[in-house]
Design a protein around this motif. Structure first.
Motif, PDB file in Angstrom:
ATOM      1  N   GLU A 123       5.602   6.110   8.047  1.00  0.00           N
ATOM      2  CA  GLU A 123       4.272   6.694   7.871  1.00  0.00           C
ATOM      3  C   GLU A 123       4.196   7.490   6.565  1.00  0.00           C
ATOM      4  N   LYS A 124       5.239   8.278   6.299  1.00  0.00           N
ATOM      5  CA  LYS A 124       5.281   9.072   5.076  1.00  0.00           C
ATOM      6  C   LYS A 124       5.361   8.168   3.848  1.00  0.00           C
ATOM      7  N   GLU A 125       6.224   7.160   3.906  1.00  0.00           N
ATOM      8  CA  GLU A 125       6.399   6.261   2.771  1.00  0.00           C
ATOM      9  C   GLU A 125       5.127   5.453   2.512  1.00  0.00           C
ATOM     10  N   PHE A 126       4.457   5.062   3.584  1.00  0.00           N
ATOM     11  CA  PHE A 126       3.211   4.322   3.443  1.00  0.00           C
ATOM     12  C   PHE A 126       2.171   5.162   2.697  1.00  0.00           C
ATOM     13  N   ALA A 127       2.059   6.435   3.080  1.00  0.00           N
ATOM     14  CA  ALA A 127       1.111   7.341   2.419  1.00  0.00           C
ATOM     15  C   ALA A 127       1.467   7.521   0.942  1.00  0.00           C
ATOM     16  N   GLU A 128       2.764   7.617   0.656  1.00  0.00           N
ATOM     17  CA  GLU A 128       3.206   7.790  -0.736  1.00  0.00           C
ATOM     18  C   GLU A 128       2.866   6.567  -1.587  1.00  0.00           C
ATOM     19  N   ILE A 129       3.043   5.385  -1.022  1.00  0.00           N
ATOM     20  CA  ILE A 129       2.748   4.157  -1.762  1.00  0.00           C
ATOM     21  C   ILE A 129       1.248   4.030  -2.020  1.00  0.00           C
ATOM     22  N   LEU A 130       0.435   4.360  -1.014  1.00  0.00           N
ATOM     23  CA  LEU A 130      -1.013   4.325  -1.205  1.00  0.00           C
ATOM     24  C   LEU A 130      -1.438   5.290  -2.316  1.00  0.00           C
ATOM     25  N   ALA A 131      -0.855   6.502  -2.304  1.00  0.00           N
ATOM     26  CA  ALA A 131      -1.186   7.495  -3.321  1.00  0.00           C
ATOM     27  C   ALA A 131      -0.742   7.016  -4.706  1.00  0.00           C
ATOM     28  N   LYS A 132       0.426   6.396  -4.761  1.00  0.00           N
ATOM     29  CA  LYS A 132       0.951   5.894  -6.025  1.00  0.00           C
ATOM     30  C   LYS A 132      -0.016   4.912  -6.689  1.00  0.00           C
ATOM     31  N   TRP A 133      -0.613   4.035  -5.877  1.00  0.00           N
ATOM     32  CA  TRP A 133      -1.499   3.010  -6.420  1.00  0.00           C
ATOM     33  C   TRP A 133      -2.980   3.356  -6.238  1.00  0.00           C
ATOM     34  N   ASP A 134      -3.239   4.562  -5.740  1.00  0.00           N
ATOM     35  CA  ASP A 134      -4.617   5.052  -5.594  1.00  0.00           C
ATOM     36  C   ASP A 134      -5.468   4.088  -4.763  1.00  0.00           C
ATOM     37  N   LEU A 135      -4.957   3.756  -3.563  1.00  0.00           N
ATOM     38  CA  LEU A 135      -5.648   2.836  -2.670  1.00  0.00           C
ATOM     39  C   LEU A 135      -5.951   3.525  -1.342  1.00  0.00           C
ATOM     40  N   PRO A 136      -7.065   3.187  -0.700  1.00  0.00           N
ATOM     41  CA  PRO A 136      -7.326   3.688   0.645  1.00  0.00           C
ATOM     42  C   PRO A 136      -6.528   2.890   1.671  1.00  0.00           C
ATOM     43  N   ALA A 137      -6.227   3.493   2.806  1.00  0.00           N
ATOM     44  CA  ALA A 137      -5.465   2.804   3.842  1.00  0.00           C
ATOM     45  C   ALA A 137      -6.186   1.560   4.342  1.00  0.00           C
ATOM     46  N   SER A 138      -7.512   1.555   4.247  1.00  0.00           N
ATOM     47  CA  SER A 138      -8.304   0.432   4.745  1.00  0.00           C
ATOM     48  C   SER A 138      -8.086  -0.849   3.947  1.00  0.00           C
ATOM     49  N   ASP A 139      -7.422  -0.750   2.790  1.00  0.00           N
ATOM     50  CA  ASP A 139      -7.109  -1.946   2.006  1.00  0.00           C
ATOM     51  C   ASP A 139      -5.954  -2.746   2.608  1.00  0.00           C
ATOM     52  N   ILE A 140      -5.206  -2.123   3.519  1.00  0.00           N
ATOM     53  CA  ILE A 140      -3.980  -2.723   4.042  1.00  0.00           C
ATOM     54  C   ILE A 140      -4.116  -3.064   5.523  1.00  0.00           C
ATOM     55  N   GLU A 141      -3.562  -4.226   5.881  1.00  0.00           N
ATOM     56  CA  GLU A 141      -3.487  -4.626   7.279  1.00  0.00           C
ATOM     57  C   GLU A 141      -2.016  -4.880   7.615  1.00  0.00           C
ATOM     58  N   LEU A 142      -1.507  -4.202   8.630  1.00  0.00           N
ATOM     59  CA  LEU A 142      -0.136  -4.431   9.076  1.00  0.00           C
ATOM     60  C   LEU A 142      -0.121  -5.492  10.160  1.00  0.00           C
ATOM     61  N   GLU A 143       0.724  -6.503   9.976  1.00  0.00           N
ATOM     62  CA  GLU A 143       0.867  -7.546  10.986  1.00  0.00           C
ATOM     63  C   GLU A 143       2.142  -7.303  11.779  1.00  0.00           C
ATOM     64  N   LEU A 144       1.984  -7.139  13.083  1.00  0.00           N
ATOM     65  CA  LEU A 144       3.114  -6.938  13.981  1.00  0.00           C
ATOM     66  C   LEU A 144       3.060  -7.984  15.084  1.00  0.00           C
ATOM     67  N   THR A 145       4.211  -8.488  15.486  1.00  0.00           N
ATOM     68  CA  THR A 145       4.236  -9.468  16.562  1.00  0.00           C
ATOM     69  C   THR A 145       4.112  -8.784  17.916  1.00  0.00           C
ATOM     70  N   GLU A 146       3.826  -9.577  18.932  1.00  0.00           N
ATOM     71  CA  GLU A 146       3.750  -9.036  20.282  1.00  0.00           C
ATOM     72  C   GLU A 146       5.073  -8.388  20.699  1.00  0.00           C
ATOM     73  N   SER A 147       6.190  -8.983  20.292  1.00  0.00           N
ATOM     74  CA  SER A 147       7.492  -8.437  20.678  1.00  0.00           C
ATOM     75  C   SER A 147       7.692  -7.038  20.117  1.00  0.00           C
ATOM     76  N   VAL A 148       7.174  -6.799  18.905  1.00  0.00           N
ATOM     77  CA  VAL A 148       7.271  -5.458  18.327  1.00  0.00           C
ATOM     78  C   VAL A 148       6.444  -4.480  19.147  1.00  0.00           C
ATOM     79  N   LEU A 149       5.215  -4.831  19.435  1.00  0.00           N
ATOM     80  CA  LEU A 149       4.327  -3.933  20.167  1.00  0.00           C
ATOM     81  C   LEU A 149       4.805  -3.704  21.595  1.00  0.00           C
ATOM     82  N   LEU A 150       5.484  -4.702  22.166  1.00  0.00           N
ATOM     83  CA  LEU A 150       5.991  -4.565  23.527  1.00  0.00           C
ATOM     84  C   LEU A 150       7.070  -3.497  23.624  1.00  0.00           C
ATOM     85  N   GLU A 151       7.800  -3.287  22.516  1.00  0.00           N
ATOM     86  CA  GLU A 151       8.943  -2.383  22.534  1.00  0.00           C
ATOM     87  C   GLU A 151       8.666  -1.021  21.917  1.00  0.00           C
TER      88      GLU A 151
END
Length: 228
Positions: A89-117
């Motif tokens: 979460e911290k690294e994600f915020a730092e990368i967004l700030a580095k490139w001056d992008l809003p979080a809404s520009d990014i979509e994280l894709e996670l599989t069902e197995s990830v969300l299940l655990e």
């Protein structure tokens, strides 16, 4: 590489998916299946995942500056990366700030197995990310063992119907039934759907007849390096 996600009827690009490739010095161009498992076993997935996210944001910033940016760019997160990267979460915020992008520009894709655990801690941090504007999608929906639980327990923005089901559309009645049911579930939950692996005009037309608006696959465009 980046592969377009399009509105089927108009062909309008509604997003891009970032897909990692490795130009190996002796084996040539390798696909994720050839090396991701090794990075997960060694723990290198954390550094690789951060690099992919950083490069995706760099590319999005370039497209934004050129006035040709897609609405979002999708980045895959592996199960191992999700579990071991406590500072995501911290690294994600730092990368967004580095490139001056809003979080809404990014979509994280996670599989069902990830969300299940996911643990309670992970669920809280996912919710923090979602509230910041980041989009979350379930990749390969229908291939796991807990599809309905994923929809019940996690607020996601998009489902991606796995290529294995789209391959059988429209000739295989079982694949058609799964695709139709997934689209129906998504409508009930108010979630967008992207069909993965669309390769023919027949598949695209049939998906439209089922009410599917968005797709990606060779029919619309192969994954390719960005120019910027």
């Amino acid at each position: 590489d980046y592969q377009p996600q399009v509105e089927i009827i108009s062909g309008r690009i509604v997003g891009m998916e970032a897909l990692v490739r490795w130009n190996h010095p002796t084996r040539g161009r390798l696909m994720p299946a050839d090396f991701i498992s090794v990075t997960e076993r060694t723990g290198a997935i954390k550094a690789l995942g951060r690099w992919v996210l950083d490069q995706s944001c760099r590319q999005m910033k370039y497209w934004r500056d050129e006035g040709i940016a897609p609405p979002t760019i999708a980045v895959n997160i592996s199960a191992t990366q999700f579990k071991i990267d406590q500072e995501f979460e911290k690294e994600f915020a730092e990368i967004l700030a580095k490139w001056d992008l809003p979080a809404s520009d990014i979509e994280l894709e996670l599989t069902e197995s990830v969300l299940l655990e996911v643990t309670l801690e992970h669920r809280v941090f996912l919710e923090h990310l979602r509230q910041s504007g980041l989009r979350i999608s379930i990749d390969g929906f229908g291939t796991g063992y807990s599809s309905l639980d994923c929809l019940r327990n996690h607020q996601v923005n998009r489902l991606k119907i796995a290529k294995k089901f789209i391959d059988g559309v429209p000739s295989n009645s079982g694949d058609v039934a799964i695709t139709r049911a997934t689209l129906g579930l998504a409508r009930e939950f108010g979630i967008d759907v992207v069909a993965e692996g669309v390769e023919t005009a027949e598949q695209a037309a049939f998906l439209v007849s089922l009410g599917c608006k968005y797709a990606q696959g060779y029919y619309f465009g192969r994954a390719a390096p960005a120019d910027g």
